[in-house]
Design a protein around this motif. Structure first.
Motif, PDB file in Angstrom:
ATOM      1  N   MET A  21       0.819  -1.209   0.000  1.00 36.68           N
ATOM      2  CA  MET A  21       0.000   0.000   0.000  1.00 36.68           C
ATOM      3  C   MET A  21       0.855   1.262   0.000  1.00 36.68           C
ATOM      4  O   MET A  21       0.457   2.286  -0.537  1.00 36.68           O
ATOM      5  N   SER A  22       2.032   1.189   0.591  1.00 30.91           N
ATOM      6  CA  SER A  22       2.902   2.358   0.692  1.00 30.91           C
ATOM      7  C   SER A  22       3.587   2.700  -0.630  1.00 30.91           C
ATOM      8  O   SER A  22       4.131   3.782  -0.769  1.00 30.91           O
ATOM      9  N   GLU A  23       3.563   1.790  -1.583  1.00 29.93           N
ATOM     10  CA  GLU A  23       4.183   2.035  -2.887  1.00 29.93           C
ATOM     11  C   GLU A  23       3.193   2.715  -3.827  1.00 29.93           C
ATOM     12  O   GLU A  23       1.993   2.514  -3.720  1.00 29.93           O
ATOM     13  N   SER A  24       3.734   3.474  -4.768  1.00 32.01           N
ATOM     14  CA  SER A  24       2.928   4.076  -5.816  1.00 32.01           C
ATOM     15  C   SER A  24       3.788   4.157  -7.069  1.00 32.01           C
ATOM     16  O   SER A  24       4.893   4.699  -7.035  1.00 32.01           O
ATOM     17  N   LEU A  25       3.287   3.610  -8.150  1.00 34.10           N
ATOM     18  CA  LEU A  25       4.028   3.631  -9.409  1.00 34.10           C
ATOM     19  C   LEU A  25       3.596   4.852 -10.214  1.00 34.10           C
ATOM     20  O   LEU A  25       2.402   5.142 -10.314  1.00 34.10           O
ATOM     21  N   LYS A  26       4.556   5.556 -10.759  1.00 35.54           N
ATOM     22  CA  LYS A  26       4.266   6.810 -11.458  1.00 35.54           C
ATOM     23  C   LYS A  26       4.478   6.726 -12.968  1.00 35.54           C
ATOM     24  O   LYS A  26       3.897   7.517 -13.702  1.00 35.54           O
ATOM     25  N   THR A  27       5.322   5.805 -13.438  1.00 34.79           N
ATOM     26  CA  THR A  27       5.669   5.771 -14.859  1.00 34.79           C
ATOM     27  C   THR A  27       5.443   4.387 -15.464  1.00 34.79           C
ATOM     28  O   THR A  27       5.396   3.380 -14.760  1.00 34.79           O
ATOM     29  N   TRP A  28       5.351   4.358 -16.799  1.00 39.83           N
ATOM     30  CA  TRP A  28       5.199   3.103 -17.526  1.00 39.83           C
ATOM     31  C   TRP A  28       6.395   2.183 -17.270  1.00 39.83           C
ATOM     32  O   TRP A  28       6.226   0.969 -17.120  1.00 39.83           O
ATOM     33  N   GLY A  29       7.570   2.739 -17.162  1.00 39.17           N
ATOM     34  CA  GLY A  29       8.769   1.940 -16.889  1.00 39.17           C
ATOM     35  C   GLY A  29       8.703   1.256 -15.534  1.00 39.17           C
ATOM     36  O   GLY A  29       9.020   0.071 -15.411  1.00 39.17           O
ATOM     37  N   GLU A  30       8.291   1.993 -14.495  1.00 37.33           N
ATOM     38  CA  GLU A  30       8.144   1.403 -13.163  1.00 37.33           C
ATOM     39  C   GLU A  30       7.084   0.298 -13.177  1.00 37.33           C
ATOM     40  O   GLU A  30       7.269  -0.762 -12.583  1.00 37.33           O
ATOM     41  N   LEU A  31       5.976   0.568 -13.864  1.00 37.02           N
ATOM     42  CA  LEU A  31       4.881  -0.396 -13.937  1.00 37.02           C
ATOM     43  C   LEU A  31       5.309  -1.674 -14.648  1.00 37.02           C
ATOM     44  O   LEU A  31       5.070  -2.777 -14.165  1.00 37.02           O
ATOM     45  N   CYS A  32       5.969  -1.525 -15.785  1.00 36.43           N
ATOM     46  CA  CYS A  32       6.423  -2.697 -16.546  1.00 36.43           C
ATOM     47  C   CYS A  32       7.428  -3.521 -15.752  1.00 36.43           C
ATOM     48  O   CYS A  32       7.376  -4.748 -15.761  1.00 36.43           O
ATOM     49  N   GLN A  33       8.341  -2.849 -15.066  1.00 37.05           N
ATOM     50  CA  GLN A  33       9.327  -3.557 -14.256  1.00 37.05           C
ATOM     51  C   GLN A  33       8.641  -4.348 -13.143  1.00 37.05           C
ATOM     52  O   GLN A  33       8.948  -5.517 -12.918  1.00 37.05           O
ATOM     53  N   LYS A  34       7.690  -3.729 -12.457  1.00 35.74           N
ATOM     54  CA  LYS A  34       6.994  -4.388 -11.355  1.00 35.74           C
ATOM     55  C   LYS A  34       6.131  -5.546 -11.855  1.00 35.74           C
ATOM     56  O   LYS A  34       6.049  -6.588 -11.213  1.00 35.74           O
ATOM     57  N   ALA A  35       5.493  -5.373 -13.024  1.00 37.99           N
ATOM     58  CA  ALA A  35       4.610  -6.401 -13.575  1.00 37.99           C
ATOM     59  C   ALA A  35       5.368  -7.473 -14.354  1.00 37.99           C
ATOM     60  O   ALA A  35       4.809  -8.510 -14.685  1.00 37.99           O
ATOM     61  N   GLY A  36       6.641  -7.204 -14.683  1.00 37.16           N
ATOM     62  CA  GLY A  36       7.432  -8.156 -15.453  1.00 37.16           C
ATOM     63  C   GLY A  36       7.007  -8.255 -16.901  1.00 37.16           C
ATOM     64  O   GLY A  36       7.021  -9.333 -17.489  1.00 37.16           O
ATOM     65  N   ILE A  37       6.617  -7.105 -17.476  1.00 28.30           N
ATOM     66  CA  ILE A  37       6.209  -7.075 -18.878  1.00 28.30           C
ATOM     67  C   ILE A  37       7.129  -6.151 -19.665  1.00 28.30           C
ATOM     68  O   ILE A  37       7.760  -5.260 -19.094  1.00 28.30           O
ATOM     69  N   PRO A  38       7.217  -6.339 -21.000  1.00 24.94           N
ATOM     70  CA  PRO A  38       8.095  -5.490 -21.800  1.00 24.94           C
ATOM     71  C   PRO A  38       7.531  -4.082 -21.987  1.00 24.94           C
ATOM     72  O   PRO A  38       6.317  -3.876 -21.963  1.00 24.94           O
ATOM     73  N   LEU A  39       8.427  -3.109 -22.183  1.00 22.68           N
ATOM     74  CA  LEU A  39       8.022  -1.731 -22.427  1.00 22.68           C
ATOM     75  C   LEU A  39       7.305  -1.569 -23.764  1.00 22.68           C
ATOM     76  O   LEU A  39       6.436  -0.723 -23.905  1.00 22.68           O
ATOM     77  N   GLU A  40       7.686  -2.371 -24.736  1.00 25.97           N
ATOM     78  CA  GLU A  40       7.232  -2.248 -26.115  1.00 25.97           C
ATOM     79  C   GLU A  40       7.596  -0.859 -26.623  1.00 25.97           C
ATOM     80  O   GLU A  40       8.707  -0.418 -26.421  1.00 25.97           O
ATOM     81  N   GLU A  41       6.672  -0.154 -27.271  1.00 27.32           N
ATOM     82  CA  GLU A  41       7.019   1.134 -27.885  1.00 27.32           C
ATOM     83  C   GLU A  41       6.735   2.337 -26.992  1.00 27.32           C
ATOM     84  O   GLU A  41       7.052   3.461 -27.354  1.00 27.32           O
ATOM     85  N   THR A  42       6.151   2.132 -25.835  1.00 24.89           N
ATOM     86  CA  THR A  42       5.835   3.243 -24.934  1.00 24.89           C
ATOM     87  C   THR A  42       7.086   3.644 -24.162  1.00 24.89           C
ATOM     88  O   THR A  42       7.727   2.797 -23.547  1.00 24.89           O
ATOM     89  N   PRO A  43       7.442   4.941 -24.185  1.00 19.27           N
ATOM     90  CA  PRO A  43       8.618   5.387 -23.422  1.00 19.27           C
ATOM     91  C   PRO A  43       8.470   5.102 -21.930  1.00 19.27           C
ATOM     92  O   PRO A  43       7.373   5.211 -21.374  1.00 19.27           O
ATOM     93  N   LYS A  44       9.572   4.752 -21.289  1.00 20.06           N
ATOM     94  CA  LYS A  44       9.515   4.376 -19.877  1.00 20.06           C
ATOM     95  C   LYS A  44       9.133   5.533 -18.962  1.00 20.06           C
ATOM     96  O   LYS A  44       8.670   5.308 -17.851  1.00 20.06           O
ATOM     97  N   THR A  45       9.287   6.765 -19.403  1.00 14.46           N
ATOM     98  CA  THR A  45       8.946   7.929 -18.580  1.00 14.46           C
ATOM     99  C   THR A  45       7.480   8.356 -18.706  1.00 14.46           C
ATOM    100  O   THR A  45       7.051   9.300 -18.053  1.00 14.46           O
TER     101      THR A  45
END
Length: 84
Positions: A21-45
């Protein structure tokens, strides 16, 4: 841990990920890393937003034991689950 849904307006994707609960993801890069999925064409920021939902709690020792908290009895008058 709780399962949250995050939405990326840039690519139109919604991704479920579990974190504290204390965590909050702000970017596509953080989300992909946490979910274990590829970035694909979306910039990580690229910004993402956490969607408002009930969420799922993980109970037990494995993630296969997902369970939603039971709903409170409407007649009991308590705001949280009284489990009666």
């Amino acid at each position: 841990m709780i399962t949250y849904e995050y939405y990326c307006e840039t690519n139109g994707k919604t991704v479920e990920v579990s974190h504290r609960m204390s965590e909050s993801l702000k970017t596509w890069g953080e989300l992909c890393q946490k979910a274990g999925i590829p970035l694909e064409e979306t910039p990580k920021t690229t910004p993402v937003e956490r969607l408002i939902s009930g969420g799922l709690l993980f109970k037990g020792e494995t993630s296969s034991k997902k369970s939603q908290l039971p709903m409170a009895d409407p007649g009991c008058g308590r705001s949280n689950c009284c489990r009666h």
